[in-house]
Design a protein around this motif. Structure first.
Motif, PDB file in Angstrom:
ATOM      1  N   SER A   1       0.851  -1.182   0.000  1.00 29.26           N
ATOM      2  CA  SER A   1       0.000   0.000   0.000  1.00 29.26           C
ATOM      3  C   SER A   1       0.884   1.228   0.000  1.00 29.26           C
TER       4      SER A   1
ATOM      5  N   PHE B   1      -2.197  -0.984  -3.643  1.00 29.10           N
ATOM      6  CA  PHE B   1      -3.200  -0.021  -3.235  1.00 29.10           C
ATOM      7  C   PHE B   1      -2.516   1.333  -3.104  1.00 29.10           C
TER       8      PHE B   1
ATOM      9  N   ASP C   1      -2.881   5.376  -2.444  1.00 29.73           N
ATOM     10  CA  ASP C   1      -3.563   6.610  -2.074  1.00 29.73           C
ATOM     11  C   ASP C   1      -2.949   7.781  -2.842  1.00 29.73           C
TER      12      ASP C   1
ATOM     13  N   GLY D   1      -6.934   5.124   1.691  1.00 33.71           N
ATOM     14  CA  GLY D   1      -6.743   3.687   1.530  1.00 33.71           C
ATOM     15  C   GLY D   1      -7.869   2.866   2.091  1.00 33.71           C
TER      16      GLY D   1
ATOM     17  N   ASN E   1      -9.492   0.071  -0.249  1.00 30.35           N
ATOM     18  CA  ASN E   1      -9.401  -1.326   0.141  1.00 30.35           C
ATOM     19  C   ASN E   1     -10.736  -1.898   0.603  1.00 30.35           C
TER      20      ASN E   1
END
Length: 367
Positions: free
Chosen positions: A34, A61, A63, A349, A353
């Motif tokens: 992430s 992932f 952001d 996030g 997610n």
């Protein structure tokens, strides 16, 4: 730390030697990361992946943040020939996604919910002729007007009254070329996610890019059509974009916009690919999130307190009629909240997610 240690950029103070980076990268087969670039001086997230040549499973992932400098991704000539599972969510560069799927022949599971960077318009410098040819004729004027408005925003005309009070909704980023799409040979699990046109609030009007949505729906259509012989599981997840209001009930928000413009565009572009003429011999399940209020939905208990926007085409019933042997499930889904001027997600996030109660692929098989 990941970027600083494995980056090829010499601007990072702490980094391994090139031979060591390549050696370590070749040993990695499974990776889940992430990213957020908030408050970082230099971000080189994507170039380190050039060294992970034996990846089989990759989940990313991303952001959105505001680094002072983003190191652009430089795609190598080779691709990831061992890749079996790829799950992408959030703000990833188009050229990076295209490289990840440069060798898609062995990919079996694909999750795509790639977003365009906030405040940056995709496709605003002229529309390819084939793009318009693929759009239903009665929708083309809308796309033209949307592209014109996008260009005005891109040129800094947001200061005018027509634009200054609008927040820009997050936009899907269509990344796959037709050449890439046609080279999937084993894809059997497909999860497709996108923001959807939400509702207008009294105090904040949300601008939603129609041309971006058309592009992602055309990508969905082409991807489904090209992989129809191998697809077993499909998940469609569309989430209405709303400004942040903590008092709003999420299920009620989704009910209010379930049959809005995004729903109609899905019905016109993607649904016919599934139910008209084509065969899907391996299909076992389709799951829908954010398309129809389902029978256990709290919005349908007792008196109706609001009206649904538009009429329902009853997508689950149409799919069940087309695939009587497959399991079709329908779920309320969830909205996306934004609180920034340029389309950044509230919750970052956590939102990216959040799978709206989705079962994992393993759980789906046992479901």
């Amino acid at each position: 730390m990941f970027a600083k240690t494995l980056s090829a950029s010499h601007q990072h103070g702490k980094r391994l030697s090139e031979p060591r980076i390549r050696q370590l990268g070749s040993l990695v087969t499974w990776l889940c990361l992430s990213f957020c670039s908030e408050r970082l001086e230099i971000c080189d997230f994507w170039n380190p992946f050039r060294n992970f040549v034996n990846l089989e499973h990759l989940e990313l992932f991303a952001d959105w943040g505001r680094p002072r400098k983003l190191v652009p991704f430089s795609a190598p000539e080779y691709g990831l020939t061992q890749l079996r599972t790829l799950k992408l969510r959030g703000y990833l560069p188009m050229e990076f996604v295209q490289w990840l799927l440069n060798e898609p022949a062995h990919v079996e599971e694909l999750q795509l919910c790639v977003l365009d960077f906030p405040g940056i318009h995709c496709g605003g410098h002229g529309e390819p002729e084939q793009f318009f040819e693929a759009i239903p004729p009665h929708m083309r004027d809308q796309v033209v007007m949307d592209a014109i408005e996008d260009r005005r925003r891109l040129r800094g005309l947001a200061r005018f009254a027509d634009y200054q009070d609008k927040a820009i909704a997050p936009r899907s980023l269509a990344c796959l070329s037709f050449d890439t799409i046609r080279r999937f040979k084993k894809l059997n699990k497909l999860y497709l996610y996108k923001p959807a046109a939400g509702r207008d609030h009294d105090d904040l009007e949300v601008y939603f890019s129609v041309s971006s949505e058309f592009r992602i729906l055309l990508e969905w259509r082409d991807l489904i059509l090209a992989t129809r012989n191998t697809l077993e599981y499909i998940i469609f997840d569309q989430r209405p974009v709303c400004d942040l209001r903590e008092s709003d009930d999420q299920a009620e928000i989704v009910c209010e916009v379930s049959h809005g413009d995004s729903y109609k565009r899905f019905v016109d572009i993607v649904l016919p690919t599934l139910i008209q003429g084509e065969t899907f011999p391996a299909l076992r399940m389709i799951r829908l999130f954010g398309f129809e209020p389902y029978e256990d939905d709290p919005c349908k208990e007792g008196p109706q307190e609001f009206e649904l926007l538009g009429e329902s085409e009853n997508v689950p019933a149409l799919l069940q009629a087309a695939f009587p042997e497959a399991k079709i499930t329908n779920h309320i889904g969830r909205p996306i909240f934004i609180h920034k001027k340029w389309g950044e997600l509230y919750g970052g996030g956590d939102v990216l997610n959040d799978t709206a109660g989705l079962l994992t692929i393993g759980e789906m098989i046992m479901y």
